[in-house]
Motif scaffolding. Structure first.
Motif, PDB file in Angstrom:
ATOM      1  N   GLU A 118       0.577  -1.166   0.069  1.00 45.08           N
ATOM      2  CA  GLU A 118      -0.023   0.167  -0.062  1.00 45.08           C
ATOM      3  C   GLU A 118       0.753   1.253  -0.114  1.00 45.08           C
ATOM      4  OE1 GLU A 118      -2.427   1.721   3.547  1.00 45.08           O
ATOM      5  OE2 GLU A 118      -3.499  -0.077   2.616  1.00 45.08           O
ATOM      6  N   GLY A 119       1.804   1.265   0.896  1.00 40.73           N
ATOM      7  CA  GLY A 119       2.755   2.487   0.946  1.00 40.73           C
ATOM      8  C   GLY A 119       3.608   2.681  -0.451  1.00 40.73           C
ATOM      9  N   VAL A 120       3.951   1.436  -1.029  1.00 42.23           N
ATOM     10  CA  VAL A 120       4.831   1.432  -2.089  1.00 42.23           C
ATOM     11  C   VAL A 120       3.935   1.879  -3.258  1.00 42.23           C
ATOM     12  CG1 VAL A 120       5.905   0.212  -4.221  1.00 42.23           C
ATOM     13  CG2 VAL A 120       6.026  -0.537  -1.723  1.00 42.23           C
ATOM     14  N   TYR A 121       2.835   1.622  -3.599  1.00 42.78           N
ATOM     15  CA  TYR A 121       1.894   2.013  -4.612  1.00 42.78           C
ATOM     16  C   TYR A 121       1.578   3.476  -4.212  1.00 42.78           C
ATOM     17  CZ  TYR A 121       2.195  -2.305  -6.551  1.00 42.78           C
ATOM     18  OH  TYR A 121       2.596  -3.850  -6.953  1.00 42.78           O
ATOM     19  N   ARG A 122       1.133   4.081  -2.907  1.00 39.61           N
ATOM     20  CA  ARG A 122       0.942   5.194  -2.696  1.00 39.61           C
ATOM     21  C   ARG A 122       1.980   6.164  -3.347  1.00 39.61           C
ATOM     22  NH1 ARG A 122       0.170   4.777   2.758  1.00 39.61           N
ATOM     23  NH2 ARG A 122      -2.238   4.329   2.325  1.00 39.61           N
ATOM     24  N   ALA A 123       3.257   5.942  -2.725  1.00 39.16           N
ATOM     25  CA  ALA A 123       4.404   6.793  -2.937  1.00 39.16           C
ATOM     26  C   ALA A 123       4.464   6.793  -4.754  1.00 39.16           C
ATOM     27  CB  ALA A 123       5.449   6.288  -2.453  1.00 39.16           C
ATOM     28  N   TRP A 124       4.365   5.848  -5.287  1.00 40.45           N
ATOM     29  CA  TRP A 124       4.795   5.713  -6.736  1.00 40.45           C
ATOM     30  C   TRP A 124       3.529   6.278  -7.491  1.00 40.45           C
ATOM     31  CZ3 TRP A 124       6.178  -0.222  -7.721  1.00 40.45           C
ATOM     32  CH2 TRP A 124       7.364  -0.465  -7.369  1.00 40.45           C
ATOM     33  N   PHE A 125       2.411   6.315  -7.190  1.00 33.77           N
ATOM     34  CA  PHE A 125       1.129   7.236  -7.734  1.00 33.77           C
ATOM     35  C   PHE A 125       1.515   8.508  -7.699  1.00 33.77           C
ATOM     36  CE2 PHE A 125      -1.420   3.124  -7.991  1.00 33.77           C
ATOM     37  CZ  PHE A 125      -1.726   3.157  -9.366  1.00 33.77           C
ATOM     38  N   HIS A 126       1.689   9.149  -6.219  1.00 35.36           N
ATOM     39  CA  HIS A 126       1.784  10.509  -5.952  1.00 35.36           C
ATOM     40  C   HIS A 126       2.943  10.974  -6.728  1.00 35.36           C
ATOM     41  CE1 HIS A 126      -0.390  10.644  -2.048  1.00 35.36           C
ATOM     42  NE2 HIS A 126      -1.111  10.260  -3.116  1.00 35.36           N
ATOM     43  N   ALA A 127       4.222  10.187  -6.809  1.00 34.78           N
ATOM     44  CA  ALA A 127       5.384  10.773  -7.611  1.00 34.78           C
ATOM     45  C   ALA A 127       5.144  10.765  -9.129  1.00 34.78           C
ATOM     46  CB  ALA A 127       6.519   9.761  -7.452  1.00 34.78           C
ATOM     47  N   ALA A 128       4.156   9.772  -9.639  1.00 36.21           N
ATOM     48  CA  ALA A 128       3.500   9.912 -10.908  1.00 36.21           C
ATOM     49  C   ALA A 128       2.751  11.002 -11.280  1.00 36.21           C
ATOM     50  CB  ALA A 128       3.069   8.578 -11.548  1.00 36.21           C
ATOM     51  N   GLY A 129       2.522  11.948 -10.185  1.00 35.74           N
ATOM     52  CA  GLY A 129       1.513  12.932 -10.458  1.00 35.74           C
ATOM     53  C   GLY A 129       0.176  12.702 -10.052  1.00 35.74           C
ATOM     54  N   GLY A 130      -0.192  12.067  -9.161  1.00 34.32           N
ATOM     55  CA  GLY A 130      -1.386  11.722  -8.549  1.00 34.32           C
ATOM     56  C   GLY A 130      -1.880  12.860  -7.667  1.00 34.32           C
ATOM     57  N   ALA A 131      -2.899  13.361  -7.862  1.00 36.23           N
ATOM     58  CA  ALA A 131      -3.463  14.181  -7.080  1.00 36.23           C
ATOM     59  C   ALA A 131      -3.660  13.951  -5.481  1.00 36.23           C
ATOM     60  CB  ALA A 131      -5.003  14.514  -7.311  1.00 36.23           C
ATOM     61  N   PRO A 132      -3.181  15.100  -4.763  1.00 33.58           N
ATOM     62  CA  PRO A 132      -3.163  14.991  -3.225  1.00 33.58           C
ATOM     63  C   PRO A 132      -4.453  14.341  -2.835  1.00 33.58           C
ATOM     64  CG  PRO A 132      -2.240  17.029  -3.958  1.00 33.58           C
ATOM     65  CD  PRO A 132      -3.097  16.487  -5.150  1.00 33.58           C
ATOM     66  N   VAL A 185      -5.540   2.313  -0.934  1.00 35.31           N
ATOM     67  CA  VAL A 185      -6.055   1.809   0.259  1.00 35.31           C
ATOM     68  C   VAL A 185      -6.243   0.210  -0.015  1.00 35.31           C
ATOM     69  CG1 VAL A 185      -8.052   1.153   1.932  1.00 35.31           C
ATOM     70  CG2 VAL A 185      -7.204   3.665   1.126  1.00 35.31           C
ATOM     71  N   CYS A 186      -5.757  -0.668   0.944  1.00 34.21           N
ATOM     72  CA  CYS A 186      -5.712  -2.007   0.822  1.00 34.21           C
ATOM     73  C   CYS A 186      -7.216  -2.365   0.969  1.00 34.21           C
ATOM     74  CB  CYS A 186      -4.934  -2.775   1.585  1.00 34.21           C
ATOM     75  SG  CYS A 186      -4.773  -4.665   1.595  1.00 34.21           S
ATOM     76  N   THR A 187      -7.767  -3.187  -0.066  1.00 34.56           N
ATOM     77  CA  THR A 187      -9.085  -3.700   0.162  1.00 34.56           C
ATOM     78  C   THR A 187      -9.158  -5.125   0.611  1.00 34.56           C
ATOM     79  OG1 THR A 187      -9.165  -3.959  -2.281  1.00 34.56           O
ATOM     80  CG2 THR A 187     -10.132  -2.079  -1.378  1.00 34.56           C
ATOM     81  N   GLN A 188      -8.195  -5.951   0.253  1.00 37.33           N
ATOM     82  CA  GLN A 188      -8.008  -7.402   0.665  1.00 37.33           C
ATOM     83  C   GLN A 188      -6.662  -7.724   0.593  1.00 37.33           C
ATOM     84  OE1 GLN A 188     -10.607  -9.871  -1.589  1.00 37.33           O
ATOM     85  NE2 GLN A 188     -10.873 -11.070  -0.020  1.00 37.33           N
ATOM     86  N   ALA A 189      -6.053  -8.400   1.480  1.00 41.41           N
ATOM     87  CA  ALA A 189      -4.916  -8.841   1.821  1.00 41.41           C
ATOM     88  C   ALA A 189      -4.654 -10.475   1.689  1.00 41.41           C
ATOM     89  CB  ALA A 189      -4.308  -8.444   3.115  1.00 41.41           C
ATOM     90  N   ASP A 190      -3.897 -10.831   0.730  1.00 42.31           N
ATOM     91  CA  ASP A 190      -3.358 -12.168   0.430  1.00 42.31           C
ATOM     92  C   ASP A 190      -4.870 -13.204   0.480  1.00 42.31           C
ATOM     93  OD1 ASP A 190      -1.471 -14.014   0.049  1.00 42.31           O
ATOM     94  OD2 ASP A 190      -1.596 -14.883   2.130  1.00 42.31           O
ATOM     95  N   ALA A 191      -5.550 -12.786  -0.490  1.00 43.66           N
ATOM     96  CA  ALA A 191      -6.604 -13.522  -1.065  1.00 43.66           C
ATOM     97  C   ALA A 191      -6.523 -14.342  -1.943  1.00 43.66           C
ATOM     98  CB  ALA A 191      -7.983 -12.974  -0.998  1.00 43.66           C
ATOM     99  N   GLY A 192      -5.972 -15.398  -2.251  1.00 38.93           N
ATOM    100  CA  GLY A 192      -5.761 -16.393  -3.247  1.00 38.93           C
ATOM    101  C   GLY A 192      -4.352 -15.782  -3.981  1.00 38.93           C
ATOM    102  N   HIS A 193      -3.470 -15.630  -2.995  1.00 39.68           N
ATOM    103  CA  HIS A 193      -1.985 -14.931  -3.431  1.00 39.68           C
ATOM    104  C   HIS A 193      -2.245 -13.762  -4.214  1.00 39.68           C
ATOM    105  CE1 HIS A 193      -0.873 -18.877  -2.238  1.00 39.68           C
ATOM    106  NE2 HIS A 193      -1.553 -19.572  -2.738  1.00 39.68           N
ATOM    107  N   VAL A 194      -3.327 -12.936  -3.814  1.00 44.62           N
ATOM    108  CA  VAL A 194      -3.262 -11.660  -4.580  1.00 44.62           C
ATOM    109  C   VAL A 194      -3.837 -10.629  -3.331  1.00 44.62           C
ATOM    110  CG1 VAL A 194      -4.781  -9.975  -5.980  1.00 44.62           C
ATOM    111  CG2 VAL A 194      -4.274 -12.411  -6.695  1.00 44.62           C
ATOM    112  N   ASP A 195      -3.016  -9.523  -3.541  1.00 41.88           N
ATOM    113  CA  ASP A 195      -3.515  -8.283  -2.553  1.00 41.88           C
ATOM    114  C   ASP A 195      -4.040  -7.410  -3.454  1.00 41.88           C
ATOM    115  OD1 ASP A 195      -1.926  -9.210  -0.080  1.00 41.88           O
ATOM    116  OD2 ASP A 195      -0.076  -8.587  -0.812  1.00 41.88           O
TER     117      ASP A 195
END
Length: 152
Positions: free
Chosen positions: A115-129, A134-144
């Motif tokens: 979640e922190g990685v993607y938050r930072a990458w999207f913000h660095a890519a110009g994502g609006a403040p 937000v994580c919606t599901q953790a490790d469900a069928g090997h997918v976060d």
């Protein structure tokens, strides 16, 4: 052996055996010393540090950003991500992360790292403040699963 068993086996191999005991002990210590919200905040901060140390190149499209993220993950054997644009958000699905294999299952707070990685990458890519990941599901069928959406 079922496909899920095979994936468990291969994912467990992504974390070197020399680190698995250390990571599990660290997780146990964090669980003893911090409540779940604090653990998640810590993991998200660590993810932000990772993203800062592994900045993505400029990307003109969501597909280009996904490709850049996957180049990082591929080099580290950290699974694969898919971004899916929706009318009001971007769905983020990270497949086969070694986090649960390294830290053990039943620790949804580990997903806050990505979640922190993607938050930072999207913000660095110009994502609006006003947008956040937000994580919606953790490790469900090997997918976060995460969502990049407007926060109020």
């Amino acid at each position: 052996m079922s496909p899920a068993d095979l994936l468990d086996h291969y994912r467990s191999r992504c974390c070197s055996p020399q680190w698995q005991g250390f990571v599990r002990a660290l997780c146990e210590e964090l669980e003893q010393g911090l409540d779940e919200a604090d653990r998640a905040r810590l993991m998200a901060r660590l993810g932000g540090r990772f993203a800062a140390a592994h900045p993505l190149p400029e990307a003109a499209t969501l597909q280009a950003l996904q490709d850049a993220a996957n180049a990082v993950w591929s080099a580290l054997d950290w699974g694969r991500v898919e971004f899916e644009e929706q009318p009001d958000c971007v769905l983020v699905r990270h497949c086969a992360s070694p986090l649960a294999a390294a830290g053990g299952t039943g620790r949804p707070w580990l997903a806050a790292y990505l979640e922190g990685v993607y938050r930072a990458w999207f913000h660095a890519a110009g994502g609006a403040p006003v947008l956040d990941v937000v994580c919606t599901q953790a490790d469900a069928g090997h997918v976060d699963s995460y969502v990049l959406c407007r926060v109020t």
